[in-house]
Design an enzyme around this catalytic site. Structure first.
Site, PDB file in Angstrom:
ATOM      1  N   ASP A  13      11.515   6.399   0.190  1.00 26.53           N
ATOM      2  CA  ASP A  13      10.878   5.099   0.433  1.00 26.53           C
ATOM      3  C   ASP A  13      11.354   4.141  -0.655  1.00 26.53           C
ATOM      4  OD1 ASP A  13       8.987   3.188   1.494  1.00 26.53           O
ATOM      5  OD2 ASP A  13       7.729   3.600  -0.241  1.00 26.53           O
ATOM      6  N   SER A  14      11.039   2.871  -0.454  1.00 17.83           N
ATOM      7  CA  SER A  14      11.376   1.877  -1.472  1.00 17.83           C
ATOM      8  C   SER A  14      10.550   2.108  -2.747  1.00 17.83           C
ATOM      9  CB  SER A  14      11.094   0.484  -0.929  1.00 17.83           C
ATOM     10  OG  SER A  14       9.756   0.405  -0.471  1.00 17.83           O
ATOM     11  N   CYS A  76      10.134   4.724   4.775  1.00 12.84           N
ATOM     12  CA  CYS A  76       9.963   3.274   4.682  1.00 12.84           C
ATOM     13  C   CYS A  76      10.203   2.634   6.057  1.00 12.84           C
ATOM     14  CB  CYS A  76      10.983   2.742   3.679  1.00 12.84           C
ATOM     15  SG  CYS A  76      10.977   0.967   3.471  1.00 12.84           S
ATOM     16  N   GLU A 155      -0.919  -2.153  -4.218  1.00 16.12           N
ATOM     17  CA  GLU A 155      -0.369  -1.662  -5.485  1.00 16.12           C
ATOM     18  C   GLU A 155      -1.211  -2.101  -6.678  1.00 16.12           C
ATOM     19  OE1 GLU A 155       3.868  -1.909  -5.799  1.00 16.12           O
ATOM     20  OE2 GLU A 155       4.112  -0.885  -3.882  1.00 16.12           O
ATOM     21  N   CYS A 187       3.793  -0.389   8.120  1.00 15.89           N
ATOM     22  CA  CYS A 187       4.311  -0.449   6.749  1.00 15.89           C
ATOM     23  C   CYS A 187       3.647   0.693   5.987  1.00 15.89           C
ATOM     24  CB  CYS A 187       3.952  -1.797   6.126  1.00 15.89           C
ATOM     25  SG  CYS A 187       4.333  -1.909   4.366  1.00 15.89           S
ATOM     26  N   HIS A 189       2.274   1.058   3.227  1.00 16.90           N
ATOM     27  CA  HIS A 189       1.036   0.830   2.472  1.00 16.90           C
ATOM     28  C   HIS A 189      -0.185   0.605   3.362  1.00 16.90           C
ATOM     29  CE1 HIS A 189       4.102   0.108  -0.489  1.00 16.90           C
ATOM     30  NE2 HIS A 189       3.237  -0.135  -1.450  1.00 16.90           N
TER      31      HIS A 189
HETATM   32  N1  DGL Z   1       7.959   0.694   2.134  1.00 21.55           N
HETATM   33  C1  DGL Z   1       8.026  -0.636   2.709  1.00 21.55           C
HETATM   34  C2  DGL Z   1       7.852  -0.541   4.224  1.00 21.55           C
HETATM   35  O1  DGL Z   1       7.260   0.381   4.763  1.00 21.55           O
HETATM   36  C3  DGL Z   1       7.003  -1.560   2.099  1.00 21.55           C
HETATM   37  C4  DGL Z   1       7.266  -1.925   0.668  1.00 21.55           C
HETATM   38  C5  DGL Z   1       8.548  -2.704   0.475  1.00 21.55           C
HETATM   39  O2  DGL Z   1       8.658  -3.840   0.970  1.00 21.55           O
HETATM   40  O3  DGL Z   1       9.446  -2.165  -0.149  1.00 21.55           O
HETATM   41  O4  DGL Z   1       8.335  -1.390   4.924  1.00 21.55           O
END
Ligand code: DGL
Length: 274
Positions: A13-14, A76, A155, A187, A189
């Site tokens: 993930d990011s 992600c 976050e 997403c 989160h």
């Molecule tokens: N992990 C990203 C997503 O699911 C969200 C956080 C980001 O923008 O890096 O799209």
């Protein structure tokens, strides 16, 4: 038992959000080992271009391959939207993303085909959820909405804060006006804001968590490919390994708040070297 079956699943993930996907994999297929990578030095992905996300994702796949993973989950949503197809074409091991599993369930379970999708600007701008849902259910109406403030609010640890509720009401207003019967939390989160979203959308709207659906799809895929681990990872010293591209401390604090396991092993690596 073959060595391949015992190999870990790579999950990336990011940053920290993909831990919601790792958490579902731990719950639903506890016998599998996981190598998690969070690109904490280069997040967010949600506002980056397709080319950048593909470049980052390729580096991460190269890194995960050095850990001998047998399959990869792009946890992600934004990377699933932009890079998954390229990664799959280039790979000789199975790679899955989070978008299709979530879209599939929404298309199937939406009572009236009136579906909302919330995600980052990148995911929403790609229209990938809409396209996939309509390929499965052509008459479906799909309304997409970017909710960029949700990631920093989560976050910040403000999951249950009144400020988050105010922001969520503003973002979700349109979904209520359009009377969506199903809402995809598109997403990483957003599943952590589920109770706030539930409160605003009401009890009757189907909430789809792509992380949950992805873990189910992964379990099926491993079985089909005959690479599922039939042993038990609990006997191993370290069934879950965590790597990040920025300092590990903040990642650890967040991970401790959402994962059922100890992640003291999180290590920083230089992802640009891959
Ligand atoms: N992990 C990203 C997503 O699911 C969200 C956080 C980001 O923008 O890096 O799209």
């Amino acid at each position: 038992m073959s060595k391949l079956r015992e190999a870990p699943i790579g999950v990336f993930d990011s940053g920290i959000g993909g831990l919601t996907v790792a958490r579902e994999i731990m719950r639903q297929i506890p016998q599998e080992r996981i190598v998690y990578f969070g690109d904490t030095a280069r997040l967010p992905y949600g506002s980056k271009s397709r080319n950048t996300i593909i470049r980052y994702s390729r580096q991460i796949v190269r890194f995960l391959r050095t850990r001998q993973v047998k399959a990869i989950v792009v946890a992600c949503n934004t990377a699933s939207a932009y890079a998954l197809e390229t990664l799959q074409q280039e790979s000789d091991i199975p790679i899955i993303g989070v978008v299709k599993p979530g879209a599939r369930v929404a298309a199937k379970e939406s009572p009236g085909g009136n579906i909302g999708v919330i995600g980052t600007a990148g995911t929403v701008g790609s229209h990938i959820y809409r396209e996939y849902i309509q390929s499965l259910r052509p008459e479906a109406q799909v309304f997409e909405k970017a909710c960029p403030l949700f990631v920093p609010l989560v976050e910040e640890g403000w999951r249950k804060d009144p400020v988050t509720e105010i922001v969520a009401r503003r973002y979700l207003e349109e979904m209520i006006e359009r009377r969506v019967d199903t809402l995809i939390l598109g997403c990483t989160h957003y599943p952590l804001l589920r109770s706030t979203v539930r409160k605003i959308m009401g009890e009757d709207v189907v909430l789809v968590n792509p992380a949950y659906e992805t873990a189910i799809e992964l379990r099926e895929l491993l079985r089909q490919e005959k690479i599922d681990n039939q042993g038990h990872n609990k006997t191993e010293e370290n069934p879950y390994e965590f790597f990040v591209s920025d300092e590990a401390e903040r990642f650890r604090a967040f991970a401790d708040s959402i994962l059922p396991v100890d992640i003291t092993t999180a290590r920083q690596i230089q992802i640009e070297e891959y």
